[in-house]
Design an enzyme around this catalytic site. Structure first.
Site, PDB file in Angstrom:
ATOM      1  N   HIS A 114       0.873  -1.174   0.000  1.00  0.00           N
ATOM      2  CA  HIS A 114       0.000   0.000   0.000  1.00  0.00           C
ATOM      3  C   HIS A 114       0.910   1.223   0.000  1.00  0.00           C
ATOM      4  CE1 HIS A 114      -2.793   2.929   1.865  1.00  0.00           C
ATOM      5  NE2 HIS A 114      -3.778   2.116   1.553  1.00  0.00           N
ATOM      6  N   GLN A 124      -3.991  -5.316   6.865  1.00  0.00           N
ATOM      7  CA  GLN A 124      -4.880  -6.399   6.422  1.00  0.00           C
ATOM      8  C   GLN A 124      -4.651  -7.660   7.244  1.00  0.00           C
ATOM      9  OE1 GLN A 124      -7.314  -5.964   4.271  1.00  0.00           O
ATOM     10  NE2 GLN A 124      -6.678  -3.905   3.714  1.00  0.00           N
ATOM     11  N   ASP A 177       3.584  -4.298   7.848  1.00  0.00           N
ATOM     12  CA  ASP A 177       2.319  -3.576   7.751  1.00  0.00           C
ATOM     13  C   ASP A 177       1.211  -4.611   7.976  1.00  0.00           C
ATOM     14  OD1 ASP A 177      -0.066  -2.494   6.912  1.00  0.00           O
ATOM     15  OD2 ASP A 177       0.737  -1.621   5.073  1.00  0.00           O
ATOM     16  N   LYS A 199     -10.080  -1.332  10.679  1.00  0.00           N
ATOM     17  CA  LYS A 199     -10.256  -2.554   9.867  1.00  0.00           C
ATOM     18  C   LYS A 199     -10.481  -3.761  10.772  1.00  0.00           C
ATOM     19  CE  LYS A 199      -7.138  -0.844   6.326  1.00  0.00           C
ATOM     20  NZ  LYS A 199      -7.743  -0.491   5.060  1.00  0.00           N
ATOM     21  N   CYS A 225      -4.741   2.293  -3.654  1.00  0.00           N
ATOM     22  CA  CYS A 225      -3.490   2.848  -3.083  1.00  0.00           C
ATOM     23  C   CYS A 225      -2.335   1.869  -3.254  1.00  0.00           C
ATOM     24  CB  CYS A 225      -3.651   3.198  -1.609  1.00  0.00           C
ATOM     25  SG  CYS A 225      -4.911   4.409  -1.288  1.00  0.00           S
TER      26      CYS A 225
HETATM   27  N1  PMP Z   1      -1.602  -0.762   4.582  1.00  0.00           N
HETATM   28  C1  PMP Z   1      -2.544  -1.562   4.052  1.00  0.00           C
HETATM   29  C2  PMP Z   1      -2.159  -2.929   3.550  1.00  0.00           C
HETATM   30  C3  PMP Z   1      -3.868  -1.106   3.993  1.00  0.00           C
HETATM   31  O1  PMP Z   1      -4.808  -1.904   3.456  1.00  0.00           O
HETATM   32  C4  PMP Z   1      -4.180   0.165   4.484  1.00  0.00           C
HETATM   33  C5  PMP Z   1      -5.602   0.707   4.415  1.00  0.00           C
HETATM   34  N2  PMP Z   1      -6.187   0.569   3.148  1.00  0.00           N
HETATM   35  C6  PMP Z   1      -3.161   0.940   5.039  1.00  0.00           C
HETATM   36  C7  PMP Z   1      -1.888   0.446   5.069  1.00  0.00           C
HETATM   37  C8  PMP Z   1      -3.410   2.291   5.580  1.00  0.00           C
HETATM   38  O2  PMP Z   1      -4.308   2.257   6.647  1.00  0.00           O
HETATM   39  P1  PMP Z   1      -4.991   3.597   7.160  1.00  0.00           P
HETATM   40  O3  PMP Z   1      -5.526   4.306   5.951  1.00  0.00           O
HETATM   41  O4  PMP Z   1      -6.072   3.120   8.076  1.00  0.00           O
HETATM   42  O5  PMP Z   1      -3.934   4.384   7.870  1.00  0.00           O
END
Ligand code: PMP
Length: 402
Positions: free
Chosen positions: A119, A199, A196, A222, A360
């Site tokens: 991401h 997920q 990270d 999440k 993203c």
């Molecule tokens: N890393 C991953 C793999 C994600 O799926 C997300 C959220 N889509 C994020 C980072 C960022 O999380 P947040 O927008 O809640 O800070």
């Protein structure tokens, strides 16, 4: 301890109760909230709410106990110590904290390995850090299936490698990298590791001792908790050695114009009034989760994914991205004769909430040769009937658009 419950149904989620027609297939973007979490935040605001850490009155002491209790609850969930848990605004902020603080120790020419599954939240902070200190971001390439190219990864690990940043599961495709092998190799090279868990925390291990990463970041929203709260886990000694990244109240020992002394970790990293009620809500989400058999839950979602993809394989012109990789219950689709945005609009007209776009994760999508996908991701409240309805709606839509 009462026996574990199998699965939370729609009745646990007020939004899904109020909108019985809605088929929510966007849990990878954010999860719907169980009543237990809404109740916990409301109870906290109505009974125990005050600012934390500085009040001398009983109400402030109760608020502080609730906030620090939430930290202890997160620590138990992660099999870590409470002083290894920093509350942040979210996963993105947790990664930025590491880049800004731990990243200060990097020198020109040092290398940061970042996988191509990531991401943007686990790419851009490293690029910003590299631009500040002259470090070099080296992408770890993927193979044709969209899985980490392990041979290339091992070749990239070298004497200048200082950090490995990698996801537990890719949000755009669900792909789970072979994390155990990757982290072990990084450790053997003395490389600091950040996982990270945005997920993965929902589906994979959240036991920090088993995972063995130095840093782990995730968002509460999440994991059935509120928005505005995230967690950075940092292995004990590492956090204590890191400089602050934001200044303000709450993160100091003493302040004077002759020199300010900073608090110990984790307070050192929590400048200003923290997300108090959100931390309480996250702790409630973890309590709520702990009633369930998460292994059963995971199998349920993977069975729905299997049902979906088996149905899709009978349709012309539908492709599942990274299909042959080990995946979390996330299916990312593209279509030979239709644009994912058009398909998503048709689904929306049938009350099916599915995400469309680049998720993203532009480098990953570029590698797979697509510019956007329709992503369906499962939650525990989804059912085989949801999947049947999605398959019918997709068949109808693709017929219309063809
Ligand atoms: N890393 C991953 C793999 C994600 O799926 C997300 C959220 N889509 C994020 C980072 C960022 O999380 P947040 O927008 O809640 O800070």
């Amino acid at each position: 301890r009462p026996p574990l419950r199998t699965l939370p149904g729609r009745d646990q989620f007020p939004l899904l109760q109020a909108q019985p027609e809605l088929i929510y297939l966007d849990s990878a973007a954010t999860s719907q909230k169980p009543l237990a979490v809404l109740d916990a935040e409301r109870d906290f605001y109505t009974r125990d709410y005050a600012n934390v850490h500085r009040g001398s009155y009983q109400l402030a002491a109760r608020a502080t106990a609730a906030y620090e209790g939430a930290r202890a609850r997160v620590a138990r969930f992660l099999n870590a110590e409470a002083d290894e848990i920093v509350f942040t605004r979210g996963c993105t902020e947790a990664i930025n904290l590491v880049a800004a603080s731990w990243g200060c120790s990097l020198k020109a020419g040092d290398e940061i390995l970042v996988s191509t599954l990531e991401h943007h939240a686990n790419i851009v902070p490293w690029q910003l850090l590299a631009a500040r200190c002259g470090a070099i971001v080296r992408p770890i390439p993927l193979n044709q299936d969209g899985q980490i190219d392990l041979a290339a990864f091992h070749r990239l690990l070298g004497p200048r490698t200082r950090l490995l940043a990698i996801t537990q599961a890719a949000n755009a495709t669900g792909t789970r990298p072979p994390l155990a092998e990757i982290l072990a190799a990084a450790r053997a090279h003395g490389v600091t590791t950040l996982v990270d868990g945005a997920q993965g925390v929902v589906h994979d291990t959240h036991d920090m001792q088993a995972l063995g990463a130095d840093f782990y970041a995730f968002s509460g929203h999440k994991l059935f908790g509120p928005t505005g709260i995230g967690v950075l886990y940092g292995r004990g000694a590492l956090l204590q050695d890191m400089p602050p990244w934001q200044g303000g109240g709450e993160m100091i020992e003493s302040v004077s114009f002759d020199g300010t002394r900073f608090a110990e970790a984790p307070q050192r990293f929590e400048a200003g009034t923290p997300p108090i009620a959100q931390a309480v809500g996250l702790a409630a989400a973890l309590d709520w989760l702990s009633q369930y058999d998460l292994a059963h839950w995971e199998l349920h979602e993977l069975a729905l994914q299997h049902q979906l993809e088996a149905g899709l394989s009978l349709m012309q012109g539908v492709h599942v991205l990274a299909r042959h990789t080990e995946r979390a219950p996330i299916s990312s689709l593209h279509f030979s004769g239709a644009h994912p945005y058009d398909v998503a609009q048709f689904l929306d007209a049938r009350s099916i909430a599915a995400r469309v776009g680049q998720h993203c994760a532009q480098p990953l999508l570029a590698h797979l040769g697509v510019s956007s996908t329709l992503r369906l991701s499962f939650g525990p409240h989804n059912t085989t009937s949801d999947v049947e309805q999605v398959l019918a709606a997709l068949a109808e839509t693709l017929d219309l658009l063809a």
